[in-house]
Motif scaffolding. Structure first.
Motif, PDB file in Angstrom:
ATOM      1  N   LEU A  18      97.093 -23.783  -4.897  1.00 33.32           N
ATOM      2  CA  LEU A  18      98.303 -23.443  -4.145  1.00 33.32           C
ATOM      3  C   LEU A  18      99.489 -23.244  -5.093  1.00 33.32           C
ATOM      4  CD1 LEU A  18      97.947 -25.843  -1.087  1.00 33.32           C
ATOM      5  CD2 LEU A  18      97.595 -23.369  -1.121  1.00 33.32           C
ATOM      6  N   ALA A  19      99.593 -24.109  -6.110  1.00 38.04           N
ATOM      7  CA  ALA A  19     100.680 -23.971  -7.086  1.00 38.04           C
ATOM      8  C   ALA A  19     100.571 -22.648  -7.835  1.00 38.04           C
ATOM      9  CB  ALA A  19     100.663 -25.153  -8.052  1.00 38.04           C
ATOM     10  N   GLU A  20      99.348 -22.246  -8.176  1.00 36.21           N
ATOM     11  CA  GLU A  20      99.151 -20.961  -8.854  1.00 36.21           C
ATOM     12  C   GLU A  20      99.532 -19.799  -7.937  1.00 36.21           C
ATOM     13  OE1 GLU A  20      95.109 -20.902 -10.256  1.00 36.21           O
ATOM     14  OE2 GLU A  20      95.479 -22.552 -11.656  1.00 36.21           O
ATOM     15  N   LEU A  21      99.228 -19.911  -6.640  1.00 35.97           N
ATOM     16  CA  LEU A  21      99.614 -18.874  -5.676  1.00 35.97           C
ATOM     17  C   LEU A  21     101.132 -18.767  -5.590  1.00 35.97           C
ATOM     18  CD1 LEU A  21      97.064 -19.398  -2.764  1.00 35.97           C
ATOM     19  CD2 LEU A  21      97.320 -17.364  -4.173  1.00 35.97           C
ATOM     20  N   LEU A  22     101.827 -19.924  -5.634  1.00 34.61           N
ATOM     21  CA  LEU A  22     103.292 -19.914  -5.611  1.00 34.61           C
ATOM     22  C   LEU A  22     103.833 -19.074  -6.764  1.00 34.61           C
ATOM     23  CD1 LEU A  22     104.400 -23.607  -4.919  1.00 34.61           C
ATOM     24  CD2 LEU A  22     104.680 -21.654  -3.425  1.00 34.61           C
ATOM     25  N   SER A  23     103.345 -19.379  -7.962  1.00 35.58           N
ATOM     26  CA  SER A  23     103.841 -18.675  -9.148  1.00 35.58           C
ATOM     27  C   SER A  23     103.456 -17.210  -9.133  1.00 35.58           C
ATOM     28  CB  SER A  23     103.294 -19.330 -10.412  1.00 35.58           C
ATOM     29  OG  SER A  23     103.792 -20.636 -10.521  1.00 35.58           O
ATOM     30  N   ALA A  24     102.206 -16.922  -8.819  1.00 32.38           N
ATOM     31  CA  ALA A  24     101.720 -15.540  -8.861  1.00 32.38           C
ATOM     32  C   ALA A  24     102.444 -14.649  -7.863  1.00 32.38           C
ATOM     33  CB  ALA A  24     100.219 -15.506  -8.602  1.00 32.38           C
ATOM     34  N   ASN A  25     102.838 -15.202  -6.723  1.00 30.85           N
ATOM     35  CA  ASN A  25     103.473 -14.406  -5.663  1.00 30.85           C
ATOM     36  C   ASN A  25     104.962 -14.660  -5.539  1.00 30.85           C
ATOM     37  OD1 ASN A  25     101.092 -13.012  -4.528  1.00 30.85           O
ATOM     38  ND2 ASN A  25     100.410 -15.118  -4.213  1.00 30.85           N
ATOM     39  N   GLU A  26     105.531 -15.392  -6.512  1.00 32.18           N
ATOM     40  CA  GLU A  26     106.961 -15.693  -6.539  1.00 32.18           C
ATOM     41  C   GLU A  26     107.446 -16.290  -5.225  1.00 32.18           C
ATOM     42  OE1 GLU A  26     109.201 -12.380  -8.030  1.00 32.18           O
ATOM     43  OE2 GLU A  26     107.821 -12.080  -9.688  1.00 32.18           O
ATOM     44  N   SER A  28     108.527 -19.836  -2.900  1.00 34.59           N
ATOM     45  CA  SER A  28     109.172 -21.118  -3.152  1.00 34.59           C
ATOM     46  C   SER A  28     108.398 -22.270  -2.522  1.00 34.59           C
ATOM     47  CB  SER A  28     110.615 -21.111  -2.631  1.00 34.59           C
ATOM     48  OG  SER A  28     110.615 -20.861  -1.247  1.00 34.59           O
ATOM     49  N   GLU A  29     107.580 -21.990  -1.501  1.00 30.77           N
ATOM     50  CA  GLU A  29     106.749 -23.035  -0.925  1.00 30.77           C
ATOM     51  C   GLU A  29     105.568 -22.423  -0.195  1.00 30.77           C
ATOM     52  OE1 GLU A  29     108.152 -24.739   3.294  1.00 30.77           O
ATOM     53  OE2 GLU A  29     109.725 -24.883   1.779  1.00 30.77           O
ATOM     54  N   ILE A  30     104.517 -23.225  -0.052  1.00 28.97           N
ATOM     55  CA  ILE A  30     103.317 -22.791   0.654  1.00 28.97           C
ATOM     56  C   ILE A  30     102.749 -24.020   1.351  1.00 28.97           C
ATOM     57  CG2 ILE A  30     101.755 -23.149  -1.284  1.00 28.97           C
ATOM     58  CD1 ILE A  30     100.336 -20.526  -0.409  1.00 28.97           C
ATOM     59  N   GLU A  31     102.211 -23.832   2.556  1.00 26.63           N
ATOM     60  CA  GLU A  31     101.692 -24.944   3.348  1.00 26.63           C
ATOM     61  C   GLU A  31     100.331 -24.556   3.921  1.00 26.63           C
ATOM     62  OE1 GLU A  31     103.081 -27.352   7.344  1.00 26.63           O
ATOM     63  OE2 GLU A  31     104.604 -26.496   6.042  1.00 26.63           O
ATOM     64  N   VAL A  32      99.387 -25.506   3.869  1.00 35.01           N
ATOM     65  CA  VAL A  32      98.046 -25.286   4.398  1.00 35.01           C
ATOM     66  C   VAL A  32      97.724 -26.431   5.348  1.00 35.01           C
ATOM     67  CG1 VAL A  32      95.607 -25.143   3.807  1.00 35.01           C
ATOM     68  CG2 VAL A  32      97.296 -24.119   2.302  1.00 35.01           C
ATOM     69  N   GLU A  33      97.155 -26.099   6.518  1.00 35.15           N
ATOM     70  CA  GLU A  33      96.728 -27.117   7.485  1.00 35.15           C
ATOM     71  C   GLU A  33      95.241 -26.982   7.707  1.00 35.15           C
ATOM     72  OE1 GLU A  33      98.911 -27.946  11.132  1.00 35.15           O
ATOM     73  OE2 GLU A  33     100.559 -26.730  10.336  1.00 35.15           O
ATOM     74  N   ASP A  34      94.580 -28.139   7.778  1.00 42.31           N
ATOM     75  CA  ASP A  34      93.151 -28.189   8.053  1.00 42.31           C
ATOM     76  C   ASP A  34      92.942 -29.375   8.988  1.00 42.31           C
ATOM     77  OD1 ASP A  34      90.429 -27.894   8.069  1.00 42.31           O
ATOM     78  OD2 ASP A  34      90.134 -28.892   6.141  1.00 42.31           O
ATOM     79  N   GLY A  35      92.931 -29.097  10.279  1.00 40.07           N
ATOM     80  CA  GLY A  35      92.824 -30.179  11.251  1.00 40.07           C
ATOM     81  C   GLY A  35      94.083 -31.023  11.219  1.00 40.07           C
ATOM     82  N   ASP A  36      93.903 -32.336  10.969  1.00 37.48           N
ATOM     83  CA  ASP A  36      95.057 -33.235  10.912  1.00 37.48           C
ATOM     84  C   ASP A  36      95.681 -33.286   9.523  1.00 37.48           C
ATOM     85  OD1 ASP A  36      94.721 -33.892  13.550  1.00 37.48           O
ATOM     86  OD2 ASP A  36      93.461 -35.642  13.133  1.00 37.48           O
ATOM     87  N   ARG A  37      95.037 -32.688   8.550  1.00 37.59           N
ATOM     88  CA  ARG A  37      95.522 -32.733   7.178  1.00 37.59           C
ATOM     89  C   ARG A  37      96.425 -31.538   6.902  1.00 37.59           C
ATOM     90  NH1 ARG A  37      91.388 -32.961   2.206  1.00 37.59           N
ATOM     91  NH2 ARG A  37      91.364 -30.731   2.589  1.00 37.59           N
ATOM     92  N   LYS A  38      97.566 -31.822   6.280  1.00 37.68           N
ATOM     93  CA  LYS A  38      98.541 -30.771   5.967  1.00 37.68           C
ATOM     94  C   LYS A  38      98.979 -30.969   4.524  1.00 37.68           C
ATOM     95  CE  LYS A  38     101.885 -30.009   8.938  1.00 37.68           C
ATOM     96  NZ  LYS A  38     103.156 -30.036   9.663  1.00 37.68           N
ATOM     97  N   ILE A  39      98.939 -29.893   3.735  1.00 37.14           N
ATOM     98  CA  ILE A  39      99.387 -29.934   2.339  1.00 37.14           C
ATOM     99  C   ILE A  39     100.482 -28.897   2.180  1.00 37.14           C
ATOM    100  CG2 ILE A  39      98.764 -29.572  -0.066  1.00 37.14           C
ATOM    101  CD1 ILE A  39      95.915 -30.380   0.651  1.00 37.14           C
ATOM    102  N   LYS A  40     101.622 -29.357   1.659  1.00 36.79           N
ATOM    103  CA  LYS A  40     102.746 -28.462   1.392  1.00 36.79           C
ATOM    104  C   LYS A  40     103.094 -28.591  -0.082  1.00 36.79           C
ATOM    105  CE  LYS A  40     106.488 -27.886   4.095  1.00 36.79           C
ATOM    106  NZ  LYS A  40     107.754 -28.218   4.761  1.00 36.79           N
ATOM    107  N   VAL A  41     103.186 -27.444  -0.768  1.00 38.73           N
ATOM    108  CA  VAL A  41     103.554 -27.416  -2.178  1.00 38.73           C
ATOM    109  C   VAL A  41     104.845 -26.612  -2.269  1.00 38.73           C
ATOM    110  CG1 VAL A  41     102.847 -26.734  -4.493  1.00 38.73           C
ATOM    111  CG2 VAL A  41     101.130 -27.501  -2.854  1.00 38.73           C
ATOM    112  N   LYS A  42     105.853 -27.194  -2.936  1.00 41.43           N
ATOM    113  CA  LYS A  42     107.156 -26.546  -3.092  1.00 41.43           C
ATOM    114  C   LYS A  42     107.503 -26.483  -4.558  1.00 41.43           C
ATOM    115  CE  LYS A  42     110.088 -27.710   0.780  1.00 41.43           C
ATOM    116  NZ  LYS A  42     111.271 -28.472   1.174  1.00 41.43           N
TER     117      LYS A  42
END
Length: 159
Positions: A18-26, A28-42
């Motif tokens: 996710l961090a690499e996707l942030l940099s590659a696509n310029e 500022s944040e990205i969030e992924v949800e999988d059921g009850d689990r949520k990951i946000k990278v800023k």
């Protein structure tokens, strides 16, 4: 162990991806949800002023005796602008023409009337025409095509 503690397992590989996707696509944040689990990278973005392109005259063959080199450098770094400054009303991307390959709305030396479109600032997929506040002659265009611009950044000068 409680159920909450078991759900806190973090997939380090996913976070790295996710961090690499942030940099590659310029982004500022990205969030992924999988059921009850949520990951946000800023990531914190620092905004740097966009470089202003100026045409610099060729240096004089010889500096007059007794002149201060620092004064010459300072005057070259901050050219005097006379006339009415047209400033950006928003943050966005500046376009000098209506579409790629089309002629620019205006060029240095053109005479414009109040309300004539000088350029476009695109912000959030909306094309915002920047119009002449008064009639006159375009003496300077202070931005390049497709250049990012900041709020209140000088765009053009009308005399």
């Amino acid at each position: 162990m409680s159920e909450d503690h078991k759900q806190m397992r973090i997939d380090a590989g996913l976070v790295r991806e996710l961090a690499e996707l942030l940099s590659a696509n310029e982004l500022s944040e990205i969030e992924v949800e999988d059921g009850d689990r949520k990951i946000k990278v800023k990531r914190e973005l620092t905004v740097a002023a966009a470089p202003v392109q100026h045409v610099v005259a060729a240096p004089a063959a010889a500096a007059p005796a007794g002149s201060a080199p620092q004064a010459d450098a300072a005057s070259a770094a901050a050219p005097e602008l006379s006339g009415d400054m047209v400033r950006s009303p928003m943050v966005g991307t500046c376009y000098l023409a209506a579409e790629p390959g089309a002629a620019n709305f205006v060029s240095v030396g053109d005479t414009v009337k109040q309300g004539d479109t000088l350029l476009i600032v695109e912000a959030m997929k909306v094309m915002n025409p920047i119009v002449a506040p008064r009639g006159g002659r375009i003496t300077q265009l202070l931005v390049a095509n497709a250049q990012p611009v900041e709020f209140d950044q000088p765009l053009a000068v009308i005399e």
